[in-house]
Design an enzyme around this catalytic site. Structure first.
Site, mmCIF file in Angstrom:
data_model
loop_
_atom_site.group_PDB
_atom_site.id
_atom_site.type_symbol
_atom_site.label_atom_id
_atom_site.label_comp_id
_atom_site.label_asym_id
_atom_site.label_seq_id
_atom_site.Cartn_x
_atom_site.Cartn_y
_atom_site.Cartn_z
ATOM 1 C CG ASN A 157 -1.689 1.249 1.428
ATOM 2 O OD1 ASN A 157 -1.785 2.068 0.515
ATOM 3 N ND2 ASN A 157 -2.261 1.426 2.608
ATOM 4 C CE LYS A 189 0.060 3.427 4.730
ATOM 5 N NZ LYS A 189 0.027 3.570 6.159
ATOM 6 C CG HIS A 221 -5.705 1.802 5.321
ATOM 7 N ND1 HIS A 221 -5.283 2.788 6.177
ATOM 8 C CD2 HIS A 221 -4.647 0.973 5.148
ATOM 9 C CE1 HIS A 221 -4.017 2.560 6.503
ATOM 10 N NE2 HIS A 221 -3.604 1.462 5.894
ATOM 11 C CD GLU A 258 -2.857 5.584 6.767
ATOM 12 O OE1 GLU A 258 -2.860 5.657 5.528
ATOM 13 O OE2 GLU A 258 -1.898 5.123 7.420
ATOM 14 C CD GLU A 296 -3.434 -2.674 7.414
ATOM 15 O OE1 GLU A 296 -2.336 -2.958 6.910
ATOM 16 O OE2 GLU A 296 -4.022 -1.598 7.210
ATOM 17 N N GLY A 312 2.533 2.214 10.726
ATOM 18 C CA GLY A 312 3.462 3.325 10.539
ATOM 19 C C GLY A 312 4.147 3.768 11.823
ATOM 20 C CB SER A 344 5.422 -1.745 11.894
ATOM 21 O OG SER A 344 4.985 -0.403 12.047
HETATM 22 C C1 PEP Z 1 -0.728 0.101 6.221
HETATM 23 O O1 PEP Z 1 -0.934 1.301 6.282
HETATM 24 O O2 PEP Z 1 -1.541 -0.660 5.641
HETATM 25 C C2 PEP Z 1 0.474 -0.407 6.864
HETATM 26 C C3 PEP Z 1 0.499 -1.669 7.198
HETATM 27 O O3 PEP Z 1 1.478 0.491 7.077
HETATM 28 P P1 PEP Z 1 2.928 0.193 7.713
HETATM 29 O O4 PEP Z 1 3.427 -1.075 7.091
HETATM 30 O O5 PEP Z 1 3.754 1.381 7.326
HETATM 31 O O6 PEP Z 1 2.722 0.065 9.164
#
Ligand code: PEP
Length: 251
Positions: free
Chosen positions: A9, A11, A95, A97, A167, A173, A212
């Site tokens: 992803n 973003k 997601h 976000e 998630e 992040g 992460s």
């Molecule tokens: C995400 O936003 O779907 C995600 C998993 O981000 P990150 O790997 O940066 O934590």
């Protein structure tokens, strides 16, 4: 046997040159990816570029979001049919976000799931608890509510067309990853919740971990029995890291 999926992803990151470099880097290392299906979800404007550069590879494309509407006067929105038109296989829905920054609630997320599915896309349906919810002991209740928004409204047969991504919001992040045990516990809970509606769907559906995931923790996470790959944010922006995560799924 569920084939692992590793989806990047991106973003709202990139530029034409950075996207070109990233895609070429990914292509160059694909021979080492033996087991996982690989997908990338670029910002919309880079989807045509990605489609051209990935032609002839097995890397799938996805949108990071999708409109609940089929078309019309919805400024700034992208319809599921448009993603299909540009060769996308996947669309991320729900997601965290989108949920927190753009106010998408469970009902909207469920509608996006269904619109994407009906258009022939595979929705990557994200669920996950905040730190406050985890510390308050409501992780399972939150995940159940998020899952049931799709399960109760559209049924297990509809869910079967998608992929679930667990998630934990506190891990996205932040550099803070759920431990393999913490992640496995929630993945098993998700599979159990789906199994209560339809055992066969629960056995077949892929449940990705996101939050992460990096080259140094990917193998241990993906070795868990109910973790079927990853949804990768930050580490998907560097070809070598993304490829290392993809190859961590090799069996
Ligand atoms: C995400 O936003 O779907 C995600 C998993 O981000 P990150 O790997 O940066 O934590």
């Amino acid at each position: 046997m569920r084939q692992p999926l590793v989806a990047g992803n991106w973003k709202m990151n990139g530029s034409r040159s950075a996207v070109g470099e990233l895609l070429e880097g990914i292509k160059a290392g694909l021979a080492g990816v033996k087991t996982a299906e690989v997908a990338v979800c670029p910002p919309y404007v880079y989807i045509p570029e990605a489609s051209t550069r990935l032609a002839g590879t097995a890397v799938a494309l996805g949108g990071q979001n999708v409109s609940t509407h089929a078309g019309g006067a919805y400024t700034g929105e992208i319809a599921a049919s448009m993603l299909v038109d540009f060769g996308c296989k996947y669309a991320i829905v729900g997601h965290s976000e989108r949920r927190t920054l753009y106010g998408e609630d469970d009902t909207v997320v469920a509608e996006k799931f269904e619109v994407a599915r009906k258009a022939g896309l595979v929705p990557i349906f994200c669920v996950g608890e905040t730190l406050e919810e985890r510390e308050g002991g409501t992780t399972e209740a939150v995940i159940a509510r998020q899952l049931d928004a799709v399960l109760d409204r559209f049924g297990a047969a509809a869910l079967a067309a998608g992929v679930i991504a667990y998630e934990p919001v506190w891990a996205i992040g932040t550099g803070r990853t759920a431990s393999p045990q913490q992640a496995q516990e929630v993945h098993a809970f998700i599979r159990g919740r789906v199994a209560a509606k339809d055992r066969a769907v629960a056995e077949a559906i892929r449940i990705l971990y996101g939050g992460s995931m990096k080259p140094d923790n990917a193998a241990e996470l993906m070795a868990q029995p109910d973790i079927d790959g990853g949804l990768i944010g930050g580490a998907s922006l560097k070809a070598s890291d993304f490829l290392a995560i993809c190859t961590a799924a090799n069996r």
